[in-house]
Design an enzyme around this catalytic site. Sequence first.
Site, mmCIF file in Angstrom:
data_model
loop_
_atom_site.group_PDB
_atom_site.id
_atom_site.type_symbol
_atom_site.label_atom_id
_atom_site.label_comp_id
_atom_site.label_asym_id
_atom_site.label_seq_id
_atom_site.Cartn_x
_atom_site.Cartn_y
_atom_site.Cartn_z
ATOM 1 N N HIS A 203 -3.169 1.389 -1.796
ATOM 2 C CA HIS A 203 -2.948 2.770 -2.755
ATOM 3 C C HIS A 203 -3.933 4.063 -2.413
ATOM 4 O O HIS A 203 -3.860 4.393 -3.132
ATOM 5 C CB HIS A 203 -2.088 2.779 -3.620
ATOM 6 C CG HIS A 203 -1.290 3.536 -3.561
ATOM 7 N ND1 HIS A 203 0.387 3.389 -4.372
ATOM 8 C CD2 HIS A 203 -1.177 4.749 -3.329
ATOM 9 C CE1 HIS A 203 1.214 4.608 -4.360
ATOM 10 N NE2 HIS A 203 0.700 5.952 -3.484
ATOM 11 N N ARG B 228 7.185 4.037 0.043
ATOM 12 C CA ARG B 228 6.348 2.709 -1.846
ATOM 13 C C ARG B 228 7.293 1.556 -0.890
ATOM 14 O O ARG B 228 7.918 1.077 -0.043
ATOM 15 C CB ARG B 228 7.734 3.488 -2.332
ATOM 16 C CG ARG B 228 7.657 4.812 -3.036
ATOM 17 C CD ARG B 228 6.210 4.474 -3.867
ATOM 18 N NE ARG B 228 5.970 6.219 -4.851
ATOM 19 C CZ ARG B 228 5.379 6.633 -4.570
ATOM 20 N NH1 ARG B 228 3.962 6.462 -4.012
ATOM 21 N NH2 ARG B 228 4.722 7.736 -5.614
HETATM 22 C C1 GLV Z 1 0.857 8.695 -4.263
HETATM 23 O O1 GLV Z 1 1.168 7.933 -4.297
HETATM 24 C C2 GLV Z 1 1.907 10.128 -4.817
HETATM 25 O O2 GLV Z 1 3.076 10.147 -5.116
HETATM 26 O O3 GLV Z 1 0.765 11.074 -4.517
#
Ligand code: GLV
Length: 311
Positions: free
Chosen positions: A274, A226
């Site tokens: 991401h 994160r």
């Molecule tokens: C992706 O970021 C997840 O938490 O699966």
Amino acid sequence: MSGAIAYISRDTDSAQWKTVLEAGLGPIDFRTLDRLGNTDEIEIALAWKPDRGLIATFEKVKLIVSLGMGVDHLLADDKLPQGVPIVRIMDEGLVGQMSEYALYWALRHHREIDRYAESQRARLWQPLDFIDTIHRRVGVMGLGTIGQDTTRKFAALGFPTAGWSRTAKTLPGIETFHGQDGFARFLARCDILVDILPLTRDTRGILDAAAFARLPKGAYFINIARGGHVVDAALLAALDSGHLAGAALDVFHQEPLAADHPYWTHPKVRVTPHIAGATNPRTASPGVIENIKRLRAGRELINRVDPKTGY
Ligand code: GLV
């Protein structure tokens, strides 16, 4: 028929989720954000980044399923109904993708592929000095399912591999560190640092100027966890001073990353949107189906989240 299952996510895989859930459960009353109907009929919320307060309007909800392995997106909702169990997906497909992504950037750095690409552009045949795999120390922050898989794979390639976690863990062939004291010693031996921690009160901003300074000179940083773990100004300063060799970042404080963010154009930063691990309904659904069956049979749930620890 049992209560409704509401898919509350802006991702576009609702039809796939309906198909895989029906394959395991038979016909279901499946609702989506645009057609939630009578929300008192919703028994189960399948959620990814739900709007704040939305789940609180499902007055009879009995189970909240996180469609990501991280649950910070749910716990950030201060109106989340207390006492309703939260479970998260455990997705083998996603786990494999995450470790693959970390290995990719680590190997690319380790084997100097970017420098050879530059040589190629200049038509230069120029072998570089190299560091032996047994001398390139890898460290993984976070030793949950993904972190363990990642450490195992680095160790299998011959990298001296360590892991750091909040509480003590023992893993075969991996040097482990834990807690606050262990953190400084762990960082000092990471030539490549991979972050796969959950985002919690304790881990927000954990990678600050002091943490980056503890890494050995020339270290490489890979963030698949994160963006909230990183103090961006500290990372940029560590890159600019030459203390860090580079960073591969898949996650950011704000996503999408703002168009004017310095990461986009920084010569030592690689940005991806991401995508390190994407939830795949096919591989994630068996655990969800199991939990729905368990809920309806009044049995103990699996993959439960403890809202106090945040994972
Ligand atoms: C992706 O970021 C997840 O938490 O699966």
